[in-house]
Scaffold this motif. Structure first.
Motif, short mmCIF file in Angstrom:
data_model
loop_
_atom_site.label_atom_id
_atom_site.label_comp_id
_atom_site.label_asym_id
_atom_site.label_seq_id
_atom_site.Cartn_x
_atom_site.Cartn_y
_atom_site.Cartn_z
N GLN A 234 39.26 30.90 34.53
CA GLN A 234 39.49 30.91 35.98
C GLN A 234 38.20 31.21 36.73
N GLU A 235 37.45 32.20 36.27
CA GLU A 235 36.20 32.56 36.95
C GLU A 235 35.15 31.47 36.79
N ALA A 236 35.07 30.87 35.59
CA ALA A 236 34.10 29.80 35.37
C ALA A 236 34.41 28.59 36.24
N LEU A 237 35.69 28.24 36.38
CA LEU A 237 36.06 27.13 37.25
C LEU A 237 35.74 27.44 38.72
N THR A 238 36.00 28.68 39.12
CA THR A 238 35.68 29.08 40.50
C THR A 238 34.19 28.97 40.77
N ALA A 241 33.21 25.34 41.18
CA ALA A 241 33.59 24.77 42.47
C ALA A 241 32.72 25.27 43.60
N ARG A 242 32.28 26.52 43.53
CA ARG A 242 31.54 27.12 44.64
C ARG A 242 30.05 26.80 44.60
N HIS A 243 29.45 26.78 43.40
CA HIS A 243 27.99 26.77 43.31
C HIS A 243 27.40 25.55 42.60
N ALA A 244 28.18 24.84 41.78
CA ALA A 244 27.56 23.86 40.89
C ALA A 244 27.22 22.54 41.56
N GLU A 245 27.94 22.20 42.65
CA GLU A 245 27.78 20.88 43.27
C GLU A 245 28.04 19.77 42.24
N ALA A 246 29.12 19.93 41.49
CA ALA A 246 29.47 18.99 40.43
C ALA A 246 30.63 18.12 40.88
N ASP A 247 30.85 17.03 40.13
CA ASP A 247 32.02 16.20 40.39
C ASP A 247 32.94 16.11 39.17
N HIS A 255 39.04 25.58 17.89
CA HIS A 255 39.04 26.68 16.93
C HIS A 255 38.55 26.21 15.58
N THR A 256 37.95 27.16 14.86
CA THR A 256 37.54 26.97 13.47
C THR A 256 38.20 28.06 12.65
N ASP A 257 37.79 28.17 11.40
CA ASP A 257 38.36 29.22 10.56
C ASP A 257 37.88 30.60 10.98
N GLU A 258 36.73 30.66 11.66
CA GLU A 258 36.15 31.95 12.02
C GLU A 258 36.38 32.37 13.46
N ALA A 259 36.56 31.41 14.37
CA ALA A 259 36.60 31.78 15.79
C ALA A 259 37.32 30.73 16.60
N VAL A 260 37.71 31.15 17.81
CA VAL A 260 38.23 30.25 18.84
C VAL A 260 37.21 30.24 19.97
N VAL A 261 36.87 29.04 20.44
CA VAL A 261 35.81 28.90 21.44
C VAL A 261 36.40 28.25 22.69
N LEU A 262 36.28 28.96 23.80
CA LEU A 262 36.63 28.42 25.11
C LEU A 262 35.33 28.03 25.80
N ALA A 263 35.24 26.79 26.27
CA ALA A 263 34.02 26.32 26.94
C ALA A 263 34.41 25.65 28.25
N VAL A 264 33.69 25.99 29.29
CA VAL A 264 33.86 25.39 30.62
C VAL A 264 32.48 24.88 31.05
N GLY A 265 32.32 23.57 31.10
CA GLY A 265 31.04 22.98 31.45
C GLY A 265 31.16 22.02 32.61
N ASP A 266 30.17 22.03 33.49
CA ASP A 266 30.15 21.11 34.64
C ASP A 266 28.91 20.23 34.56
N ASN A 267 28.88 19.20 35.37
CA ASN A 267 27.73 18.29 35.42
C ASN A 267 26.95 18.48 36.72
N GLY A 268 26.93 19.72 37.21
CA GLY A 268 26.28 20.01 38.48
C GLY A 268 24.78 20.17 38.37
N ARG A 269 24.21 20.82 39.37
CA ARG A 269 22.76 20.90 39.49
C ARG A 269 22.14 21.87 38.51
N GLY A 270 22.91 22.86 38.02
CA GLY A 270 22.32 23.84 37.12
C GLY A 270 21.29 24.69 37.84
N THR A 271 20.80 25.69 37.13
CA THR A 271 19.83 26.60 37.75
C THR A 271 18.62 26.85 36.87
N GLY A 272 18.67 26.47 35.60
CA GLY A 272 17.57 26.81 34.71
C GLY A 272 17.73 28.17 34.09
#
Length: 317
Positions: A234-238, A241-247, A255-272
């Motif tokens: 929820q926070e990553a999506l917010t 929407a507010r800062h990334a200027e993405a579309d 998930h794998t045998d060792e971990a579950v991975v949640l990833a939220v990625g955008d195609n916005g401007r990024g910051t470096g």
């Protein structure tokens, strides 16, 4: 050997070596001093100072490493420690500092857990009041407006209809806020359904295309882990929407045998370099509650990706 005696012995060795050279070297000092003798004395002094500086640098290197760690340590990134090899005051200081870091990390995790639990309790209370009190009051207003509009003549009827639509929109917004504060889908339908509902609502209100990739057969989580995964998404999506200027935003839960991975990625401007604002630090605090790792990768014009890795406990054979 204490730090004082270590430095004393190093200086004594340097001075002793210089004295031995003066005693057994064939060079003498004339009165007045000739140029050759002055050059030899200056060179000897420089060699002595360089040797002293090198020996002191080696002796005090652990303190330099400790100082750098003290200036960069972050309790939201646990596990930063210095090697505890050796003996003496410096080694004891490093061991004491490492023990202090461990205590501070434990106390920070405990206090964060209490604060976040109180925050969730308060969110639940506010959501309940929005639903029960504000929602019911606005519903009553809608019914009253409906009756008034049915009995009124034009143009008053049209104006009442407009007020009715505004009130209906406000009621929908109150319901949406209540759902964000208290994700009922998470409690009733589970994590995947709650994330699906969250991303659908986000796409509707933020105007971005959301791509979902959820693995099937995900392991069962306890309520706290599910809540952390939901709040981080929820926070990553917010933030997107507010800062990334993405579309477009991609949300994945793999998930794998060792971990579950949640990833939220955008195609916005990024910051470096991802900015560590209140939202980001809040996500890190939540990750610490369940022993997870939060990584943020942000490149200019290449978007930002927030990745939460939740290790799975292996069952004993």
């Amino acid at each position: 050997m204490s730090l004082f005696w270590r430095i004393y012995v190093l200086n004594a060795l340097v001075l002793g070596g210089a004295t031995a050279l003066l005693l057994w070297a064939p060079v003498t000092v004339s009165v007045p001093v000739v140029l050759t003798e002055a050059v030899i004395l200056v060179v000897g002094l420089v060699v002595m100072l360089v040797a002293n500086a090198a020996l002191l640098r080696i002796a005090l290197a652990p303190l330099d490493r400790l100082t750098r760690l003290m200036t960069t340590v972050d309790l939201l990134r646990p596990g930063q420690r210095l090697p505890e090899g050796g003996r003496g005051e410096t080694a004891e200081l490093i061991r004491t500092f490492n023990d202090m870091l461990e205590r501070l990390e434990h106390e920070r995790a405990t206090s964060s857990a209490r604060a976040l639990l109180a925050q969730e309790t308060e969110r639940r209370r506010i959501a309940q009041e929005l639903h029960d009190e504000v929602g019911q009051s606005m519903t009553a207003i809608l019914l009253a407006l409906e009756r008034a509009a049915g009995e009124a003549d034009e143009p008053l009827r049209g104006e009442l209809r407009q007020v009715q639509e505004i009130t209906r929109g406000s009621l929908d917004e109150v319901s949406r806020l209540a759902r964000r504060l208290r994700p009922g889908a998470l409690e009733d339908l589970g994590l995947v359904s709650a994330l699906t509902s969250l991303t659908t609502e986000f796409a509707t209100h933020a105007g971005l295309r959301v791509v979902r990739r959820f693995d099937t057969g995900l392991p069962a989580f306890d309520h706290q882990t599910e809540l952390v995964l939901y709040r981080v998404a929820q926070e990553a999506l917010t933030n997107a929407a507010r800062h990334a200027e993405a579309d477009q935003v991609e949300v994945s839960l793999l998930h794998t045998d060792e971990a579950v991975v949640l990833a939220v990625g955008d195609n916005g401007r990024g910051t470096g370099a991802a900015r560590e604002g209140a939202g980001m630090r809040g996500m890190r605090e939540r990750a610490l509650l369940i022993g997870a790792t939060l990584d943020v990768a942000s490149r200019p014009q290449a978007g930002t990706t927030v990745r939460l890795t939740v290790p799975l406990l292996r069952k004993q054979p």
